[in-house]
Enzyme design. Structure first.
Site, short mmCIF file in Angstrom:
data_model
loop_
_atom_site.label_atom_id
_atom_site.label_comp_id
_atom_site.label_asym_id
_atom_site.label_seq_id
_atom_site.Cartn_x
_atom_site.Cartn_y
_atom_site.Cartn_z
N PHE A 81 0.83 -1.27 0.03
CA PHE A 81 0.03 0.04 0.03
C PHE A 81 0.93 1.37 0.14
O PHE A 81 1.71 1.26 0.78
CB PHE A 81 -0.90 -0.01 1.23
CG PHE A 81 -2.02 1.03 1.23
CD1 PHE A 81 -3.05 0.85 0.45
CD2 PHE A 81 -1.71 2.41 1.79
CE1 PHE A 81 -3.96 1.98 0.45
CE2 PHE A 81 -2.39 3.21 1.81
CZ PHE A 81 -3.77 3.33 1.11
N ASP B 209 9.66 2.92 1.11
CA ASP B 209 8.25 3.38 1.48
C ASP B 209 8.24 3.29 3.04
O ASP B 209 7.69 2.17 3.44
CB ASP B 209 7.03 3.02 0.92
CG ASP B 209 5.94 3.80 1.44
OD1 ASP B 209 5.98 4.51 2.21
OD2 ASP B 209 4.92 3.80 0.65
N LYS C 289 3.18 10.34 7.98
CA LYS C 289 2.60 9.71 9.16
C LYS C 289 3.27 10.58 10.66
O LYS C 289 3.06 11.85 10.55
CB LYS C 289 2.46 8.48 9.24
CG LYS C 289 1.46 7.79 8.08
CD LYS C 289 1.16 6.42 8.74
CE LYS C 289 0.55 5.49 7.64
NZ LYS C 289 -0.78 5.91 7.17
N1 PLP Z 1 2.68 4.41 2.00
C1 PLP Z 1 2.55 3.56 3.16
C2 PLP Z 1 3.42 2.60 3.41
C3 PLP Z 1 1.20 3.93 3.92
O1 PLP Z 1 1.24 3.15 4.72
C4 PLP Z 1 0.45 4.85 3.65
C5 PLP Z 1 -0.97 5.14 4.40
O2 PLP Z 1 -1.42 4.32 4.96
C6 PLP Z 1 0.61 5.75 2.26
C7 PLP Z 1 1.83 5.51 1.74
C8 PLP Z 1 -0.02 6.85 2.03
O3 PLP Z 1 -0.12 7.82 2.84
P1 PLP Z 1 -1.48 9.03 2.88
O4 PLP Z 1 -2.75 8.05 3.43
O5 PLP Z 1 -0.95 9.98 3.93
O6 PLP Z 1 -1.65 9.56 1.52
#
Ligand code: PLP
Length: 472
Positions: free
Chosen positions: A157, A243, A272
């Site tokens: 994700f 990520d 986050k």
């Molecule tokens: N990357 C990862 C690993 C995530 O867990 C998330 C969100 O849960 C995102 C990207 C996307 O972040 P956002 O919801 O702030 O766009």
């Protein structure tokens, strides 16, 4: 000068802050999302939280809750950390946004992130969310390599904007928006052979990967996977994007999870808990070479930018992030996550040995997920003759009975993972103490040992579904 005369009645801030549940529900149902509101109401998840400190939330009626969601991992330092509150007051009079100048705070934050980031990640770009950090990472790797494609992992994700969605791994979220970015290939997470085949065939710009898949259901890859994947990428001239939007800032027991295997990414995505959850923020960091080849000339400098981010950031996000990083290091939160996480995982595994409903326990540090067995699957659906399933989608899973029961009987806030709704995440703030961990373990054990409570939660849920159907 006479202002514009509005003929509509607006809700004032004072009225908004004093709003009670029925009006909140009505506004939510009418002006936001009807099904989202219905599910919150149906599961009795909908409380008006009006105060927060550390691991605690309080609702309008003064009830106290233990927060084991932490804004999906955004509140690693705890809610409203006194240092964050003090720091926000400290910049009260500063301009909150000025793009046309070099400013102190973003430059200090970029400096600090470069000091703590793994490897040679020295160049920083600010944005406002995880998905934006991923978009920026995808763009810079394309521009730096001149290659169009991306490799990512099934079940992963990375966010829901077009680029991030294209490299995410759940068809349910992707199909309605196709065609997505062309040239995106997915491989099973943890499978090095599949990765090497994809790297050989695709000459991709980058491989993007989470060190632990969060929304995929807290999946830890086999030991050595990240290290070997990083080496393979080097061999095929494909850049490696870590990520760490969810794993970063101490959650897994290291400041960044990729450090555990000594991995130095080419690009690192953060968001986050970068600001301790106080202000929306995101960032990606890249090596000097990659940044230079993508954006290092006058002509290319502004190919990628953002009003509240870019190279200028904004005061509130930068000051919160500066402080959150200081707190994380000063309070040694990665070590606390490591120690308390080991204890918590150990105890959860003990429960797993006793209660078959607890199918699996996974995680690292305080990034913890529990997978519920299929036994109760369909229970809600059966009781509601299919209505709940139709209405609830992912929310109709047995994992939700656990989250509902934990909240309603024990005042513990938990939630399932987006790409794998049979998994409940347990993400407390990293400064949680043993007492709170024990309370959650006891609550969980009580619930696992009493199937009756599941039935109670299911029946209450179905009752709510039927009542809300009657009303609509
Ligand atoms: N990357 C990862 C690993 C995530 O867990 C998330 C969100 O849960 C995102 C990207 C996307 O972040 P956002 O919801 O702030 O766009």
């Amino acid at each position: 000068m006479k202002g514009v005369e509005y003929t509509v009645a607006l809700i004032t801030l004072e009225q908004a802050l004093g709003m009670r549940t029925p009006q909140v529900r009505e506004n939510s149902t009418t002006y936001l999302s009807t099904p989202h509101a219905a599910i919150q109401i149906m599961l009795n998840f909908d409380r008006q939280y009006v105060r927060a400190a550390g691991t605690r939330l309080w609702d309008l009626d003064g009830n106290e809750y233990l927060d084991f969601v932490s804004g999906y991992g955004s509140v690693n330092i705890g809610h409203n950390h006194p240092r964050i509150l003090e720091t926000l007051r400290r910049v009260e009079e500063m301009p909150k946004i000025v793009q046309t100048s070099l400013q102190q705070l973003p430059t200090a934050l970029a400096h600090n992130l470069a000091q703590v980031a793994p490897g040679r990640l020295t160049r920083c770009f600010f944005c406002n969310s995880g998905a934006e950090a991923v978009e920026g990472a995808l763009k810079i790797t394309r521009a730096a390599t001149g290659r169009p494609g991306f490799i990512s992992c099934k079940g992963g994700f990375h966010g829901k904007t077009f680029g991030a969605l294209s490299v995410s791994g759940r068809p349910k979220y992707q199909t309605p928006f196709e065609p997505l970015l062309p040239g995106c290939v997915q491989v099973p997470y943890g499978d090095l052979e599949a990765l090497e085949n994809a790297l050989r065939k695709n000459k991709a710009a980058a491989f993007i990967v989470e060190p632990i898949q969060g929304e995929g259901g807290v999946i830890t890859p086999p030991a050595g996977y990240l290290r070997a994947a990083r080496d393979l990428c080097k061999r095929y001239d494909t850049l490696f994007i870590a990520d760490e939007v969810q794993t970063g800032m101490g959650r897994t027991g290291a400041l960044f999870a990729c450090e555990t295997e000594g991995v130095e990414p080419d690009v690192l995505c953060l968001s986050k808990s970068l600001s301790g959850g106080a202000v929306p923020v995101g960032a990606y960091l890249a090596t000097e070479e990659i940044w230079k080849s993508a954006y290092g000339t006058y002509d290319t400098a502004l190919l990628h930018s953002s009003t509240f981010g870019g190279y200028w950031g904004n005061t509130l996000a930068c000051v919160a992030a500066l402080t959150a990083l200081e707190v994380t290091l000063e309070e040694d939160l990665p070590a606390r996550a490591r120690e308390n996480g080991a204890y918590f995982l150990n105890e959860l595994n003990r429960l797993k040995g006793v209660y078959p409903l607890l199918k699996d326990v996974r995680g690292q540090g305080l990034m913890v997920g529990i997978e519920l067995a299929d036994q109760g699957k369909g229970l809600l659906s059966k009781l509601s003759t299919g209505i709940s399933e139709k209405m609830m989608g992912d929310f109709g899973q047995v994992s939700n009975l656990v989250t509902v029961e934990l909240l309603n009987s024990n005042r513990v806030l938990t939630v399932y993972t987006l790409n794998n709704p049979s998994v409940v995440r347990l993400y407390p703030p990293l400064n949680v103490d043993r007492k709170d961990l024990d309370y959650v373990l006891e609550s969980l054990e009580k619930l696992l040992s009493k199937r009756k409570s599941f039935l109670g939660a299911a029946t209450a849920g179905v009752g709510n579904v039927l009542r809300s159907r009657k009303r609509s």
